[in-house]
Design a protein around this motif. Structure first.
Motif, short mmCIF file in Angstrom:
data_model
loop_
_atom_site.label_atom_id
_atom_site.label_comp_id
_atom_site.label_asym_id
_atom_site.label_seq_id
_atom_site.Cartn_x
_atom_site.Cartn_y
_atom_site.Cartn_z
N GLN A 140 -25.99 -75.41 5.43
CA GLN A 140 -26.88 -75.42 6.60
C GLN A 140 -26.60 -74.31 7.59
O GLN A 140 -27.44 -73.99 8.41
CB GLN A 140 -26.64 -76.73 7.36
N HIS A 141 -25.36 -73.83 7.61
CA HIS A 141 -24.95 -72.92 8.69
C HIS A 141 -24.78 -71.47 8.27
O HIS A 141 -24.32 -70.66 9.06
CB HIS A 141 -23.67 -73.45 9.35
N VAL A 142 -25.15 -71.17 7.04
CA VAL A 142 -24.97 -69.79 6.60
C VAL A 142 -26.07 -68.91 7.23
O VAL A 142 -27.25 -69.11 7.00
CB VAL A 142 -25.04 -69.67 5.06
N VAL A 143 -25.64 -67.95 8.03
CA VAL A 143 -26.56 -67.02 8.68
C VAL A 143 -26.83 -65.84 7.74
O VAL A 143 -27.92 -65.31 7.66
CB VAL A 143 -25.95 -66.50 10.00
N TYR A 147 -22.95 -69.96 11.42
CA TYR A 147 -23.34 -70.22 12.81
C TYR A 147 -22.47 -71.32 13.40
O TYR A 147 -22.12 -72.29 12.71
CB TYR A 147 -24.82 -70.64 12.90
N ASP A 171 -22.10 -74.28 16.25
CA ASP A 171 -22.93 -75.10 17.12
C ASP A 171 -22.26 -75.46 18.44
O ASP A 171 -22.94 -75.76 19.42
CB ASP A 171 -23.30 -76.41 16.42
N ARG A 222 -24.16 -67.51 23.86
CA ARG A 222 -24.83 -68.80 24.07
C ARG A 222 -23.97 -69.68 24.96
O ARG A 222 -23.22 -70.54 24.48
CB ARG A 222 -25.06 -69.50 22.71
N LEU A 243 -23.86 -73.40 24.41
CA LEU A 243 -23.13 -74.00 23.29
C LEU A 243 -21.62 -73.96 23.52
O LEU A 243 -20.84 -74.17 22.60
CB LEU A 243 -23.50 -73.30 21.97
N GLN A 291 -21.66 -66.02 18.49
CA GLN A 291 -21.93 -67.41 18.11
C GLN A 291 -21.78 -67.64 16.60
O GLN A 291 -22.32 -68.59 16.04
CB GLN A 291 -23.32 -67.85 18.61
N PRO A 328 -28.31 -86.42 21.65
CA PRO A 328 -29.76 -86.38 21.75
C PRO A 328 -30.27 -87.65 22.43
O PRO A 328 -29.69 -88.73 22.24
CB PRO A 328 -30.22 -86.33 20.29
N GLN A 329 -31.31 -87.51 23.23
CA GLN A 329 -31.85 -88.68 23.92
C GLN A 329 -33.21 -89.04 23.34
O GLN A 329 -33.34 -90.00 22.62
CB GLN A 329 -31.96 -88.42 25.43
N GLN A 373 -34.94 -87.73 20.97
CA GLN A 373 -35.04 -87.69 19.51
C GLN A 373 -33.81 -88.33 18.84
O GLN A 373 -33.42 -87.94 17.75
CB GLN A 373 -35.16 -86.24 19.05
N GLU A 397 -34.35 -89.67 15.24
CA GLU A 397 -34.47 -88.60 14.24
C GLU A 397 -33.11 -87.99 13.95
O GLU A 397 -32.76 -87.71 12.81
CB GLU A 397 -35.40 -87.47 14.73
N ALA A 398 -32.36 -87.79 15.04
CA ALA A 398 -31.03 -87.20 14.88
C ALA A 398 -30.18 -88.11 14.00
O ALA A 398 -29.51 -87.64 13.06
CB ALA A 398 -30.37 -86.99 16.24
N TYR A 406 -30.99 -87.86 10.42
CA TYR A 406 -30.45 -86.61 9.87
C TYR A 406 -28.94 -86.74 9.65
O TYR A 406 -28.41 -86.38 8.60
CB TYR A 406 -30.77 -85.45 10.81
N TYR A 423 -31.78 -67.01 12.40
CA TYR A 423 -31.18 -68.33 12.20
C TYR A 423 -31.43 -69.20 13.42
O TYR A 423 -31.78 -70.37 13.31
CB TYR A 423 -29.67 -68.20 11.93
N GLU A 458 -33.47 -83.08 20.75
CA GLU A 458 -33.44 -83.19 22.22
C GLU A 458 -32.96 -84.54 22.67
O GLU A 458 -33.25 -85.54 22.06
CB GLU A 458 -34.83 -82.93 22.77
#
Ligand code: SF4
Lengths: 468, 197
Positions: A12-15, A26, A28, A53, A56, A155, A249-250, A252, A255-256, A259, B189, B197
């Motif tokens: 998931q994190h490969v830029v 990446y 987070d 960032r 983050l 980042q 997350p609030q 969402q 959904e979070a 995931y 990316y 959120e």
């Protein structure tokens, strides 16, 4: 074939990926503290770079903050590091839980508490115990100051994907046996190099049965097993822990959560190495030596030379026993202690304090024993005080302190005097870790509390029976 | 960073396993806010007795090994805390190369970022280097381009190294400016990155 959680998060994190190079990953969440950041900020300034960032990043003060007589900081150099971080955070626009701020605490305690730590995230900090955050199913690892600077500027990090290892803890833990004992037993069984170069996933019935705070204790010491990171697949406990936390997350959240749960290792996944241990064989552990693998069950004795089949190990035993002033074959329960430290990112959360308080309740420190309790964060401290735990410790003769790393590494004034012995709930027992010449025995909070009352190590399983 | 290719020097044999970063640079010396100046404190509690006098028995205090740019040790070198002060101290003291059968991960990574070459040789090879070096101080030649360590006792060892890191060390590159070349990928990316959120 399915994937394990480590592979899922990594992919998931490969830029950027190119044959013959590490992957560009990446990041987070970047947690920052006062000791490993000044040179990184210095580097940014010299090169005229910005923090890419700031949203983050999250910074706090923990390693050398005083835990009493705040806000006075006597050590001028500690003071300089602390003000340097405050200045840097301001200059670069990074959120900071400064000394006296209600969110302040040990970086690995506040990340989860604030809900910054979440499943599936890549989390780094210039601190080896960043593995703690793996308890949530995050890929979390410690980095050096150059990497801190690299993450600030870009980042991202260049990382070669390490091999994976499953450590499966089957069955159920006995009464009085703690999460701390699981990880100490793993390290004692396979050595401090067992995880070297690997990312470990802890699995099995005994791991699933642990609370989130207990999982943090296990993942925290992954690095003592040599691993780059250690994690546990998220489940409903993970989701419930995070619900409503400030940085979780609030809108969402559901959904979070969906995931997060999808990240759990697939039933048909594979690992490069698989190790198994039976929880029923684990007893409360006490380390007797100068690395975390030098530990045995409390009912046992300090090893003898005949327990080892090679000269190097026999030499290491001799050296360790000399430093620790112990004898081969000595009973663990005959070891007398003068200090007890309940704290550190391994064991300073509210459940740790509750467990210790339960044992201490109505008792007194043994004559000649000094004890300090250092909650992992302000918020933990407040919660403990609301429950009246501080009074239990104070009545028993413990000192009740402000939060910080404290005697875990003795960078502030909380050091164990040379030649004296400390039952400590922290994670490292290296020579001089808690002060030059200090002798550290790593134990669980329950074992530390029981040792405080008796002035020597006792089997908490017995202790619990006596009290009942 | 200063490029590395050939380092020819006497080596210091540190016949210990699990040398941790607390031992390399003890915590009381971590409070500086600069990167330099840590060399004077390297292995402090081994180099100096409790009274602050040099411990004559410690390898780095023996005149025969003075000026060594190469350090040889046993397994799991650099374990323990992730402090980068450890490689800074080693570099500041004058070492450019550390040879051991294995390194702790973070330390290993940190070496590359600071222009130190960590070399993994087999345990037998390290044992031999240690034994010979303790018997009598001697020179070896490390050649990064060729990935070899040539001893004075007629043996040449070869080692593996990640080609990416090799290139970095050979050229003395700063990693951040290299990564800036991937800005487009990072931006792309970030645009598709999963955020709740
Ligand atoms: S409590 Fe100890 S191990 Fe944890 S971050 Fe602080 S110094 Fe490091």
């Amino acid at each position: 074939m399915g994937k394990n959680i480590i592979e899922k998060i990594w992919e998931q994190h490969v830029v950027y990926r190119e044959e013959g190079k590490p992957d560009l990953l990446y990041i987070d969440l970047h947690l920052i503290h006062e000791v490993t950041s000044p040179q990184a900020f210095e580097g940014l300034r010299l090169a005229g770079r910005q923090v890419r960032r700031t949203d983050l990043c999250f910074a706090t003060m923990d390693h050398n903050v005083p835990t009493k007589n705040l806000p006075t900081i006597n050590d001028p150099i500690a003071k300089k590091q602390i003000t340097t971080l405050a200045d840097n955070a301001k200059e670069f626009g990074i959120q900071l839980a400064d000394i006296g701020h209600p969110d302040q605490g040990i970086v690995h305690v506040i990340g989860p508490e604030l809900g910054l730590t979440q499943p599936g995230k890549t989390i780094v900090c210039g601190d080896s115990h960043t593995s703690t955050h793996g308890a949530f199913g995050a890929l979390a690892f410690g980095i050096g100051t150059s990497e801190v600077e690299h993450v600030m500027s870009t980042q991202t990090l260049w990382q070669t994907k390490p091999p994976t290892m499953e450590i499966r803890v089957n069955g159920q833990l006995g009464v009085g046996v703690a999460a701390k004992d699981i990880i100490l037993a793993i390290i004692a069984k396979w050595g401090i190099g067992v995880g070297t170069g690997h990312i470990v996933e802890y699995t099995g019935e005994a791991i699933r049965a642990l609370s989130m705070e207990e999982r943090m204790t296990v993942c925290n010491m992954s690095v003592e097993a040599g691993a780059k990171a250690g994690l546990i697949s998220p489940d409903e406990k993970t989701v419930e822990f995070l619900r409503g936390r400030r940085f979780a997350p609030q809108k969402q959240f559901d959904e979070a959560a969906e995931y997060w749960l999808s990240l759990t290792s697939d039933a048909d996944c594979a690992y490069d190495v698989v190790l198994e241990i039976d929880a029923a064989e684990i007893e409360p552990i006490v380390t007797w030596g100068t690395n975390p693998a030098m530990g045995v069950g409390v009912s046992k004795t300090v090893p003898t030379k005949t327990d080892y089949d090679n000269e190097a190990d026999r030499g290491a035993l001799e050296k360790a026993l000399q430093y620790m002033d112990l004898k081969e074959g000595q009973k663990i329960t005959d070891i007398e202690i003068q200090h007890v430290f309940i704290g550190s990112c391994t064991n300073s959360r509210i459940s740790d304090l509750r467990t210790a308080a339960e044992i201490v309740r109505g008792q007194k420190l043994a004559p000649g024993v000094q004890g300090i309790v250092v909650p992992g964060s302000w918020s933990t401290k407040r919660a403990a005080e609301e429950e009246g735990l501080h009074q239990i410790f104070l009545d028993a003769g413990f000192e009740w302190r402000e939060s910080g790393c404290s005697a875990c590494l003795g960078m502030n004034e909380d050091v164990i005097p040379s030649g004296e012995r400390c039952a400590s709930t922290s994670n490292r027992n290296f020579e001089g870790r808690q002060g030059a010449g200090a002798r550290t025995h790593l134990v669980s909070p329950a074992m530390a509390a029981a040792a405080a009352i008796h002035g020597r190590f006792v089997d908490v399983r017995e202790f619990a029976k006596q009290q009942a | 960073m200063e490029p590395i290719n050939i380092v020819k020097s006497v080596y210091a044999p540190l016949d210990r396993k699990n040398v941790d970063t607390d031992q390399i640079i003890s915590k009381e010396f971590l409070k500086r806010i600069e990167r330099t100046g840590f060399g004077q404190f390297v292995f402090y509690h081994w180099r100096f007795n409790e009274n602050g006098q040099p411990n004559e028995d410690f390898v780095l205090n023996k005149p025969a090994y003075s000026g060594a740019e190469i350090l040889v040790a046993q397994d799991n070198f650099g374990c323990g805390s992730s402090r980068e002060h450890a490689p800074w101290a080693i570099l500041d003291y004058g070492f450019r190369v550390v040879i051991a059968p294995s390194f702790a991960d973070i330390f290993h990574n940190n070496c590359f970022k600071n222009g130190i070459l960590p070399i993994r040789l087999t345990e037998a090879e390290c044992d031999e280097l240690l034994a010979k070096g303790i018997e009598q101080a001697q020179e070896i030649e490390v050649n990064l381009e060729a990935q070899t360590v040539t001893t004075g006792y007629g043996k040449t060892y070869t080692f593996n190294i990640d080609p990416y890191y090799k290139k970095m060390l050979l050229n003395g590159w700063d990693e951040i400016s290299l990564t800036f070349q991937y800005e487009d990928h990072i931006k792309a990316y970030e645009e598709k990155r999963l955020v709740f959120e």
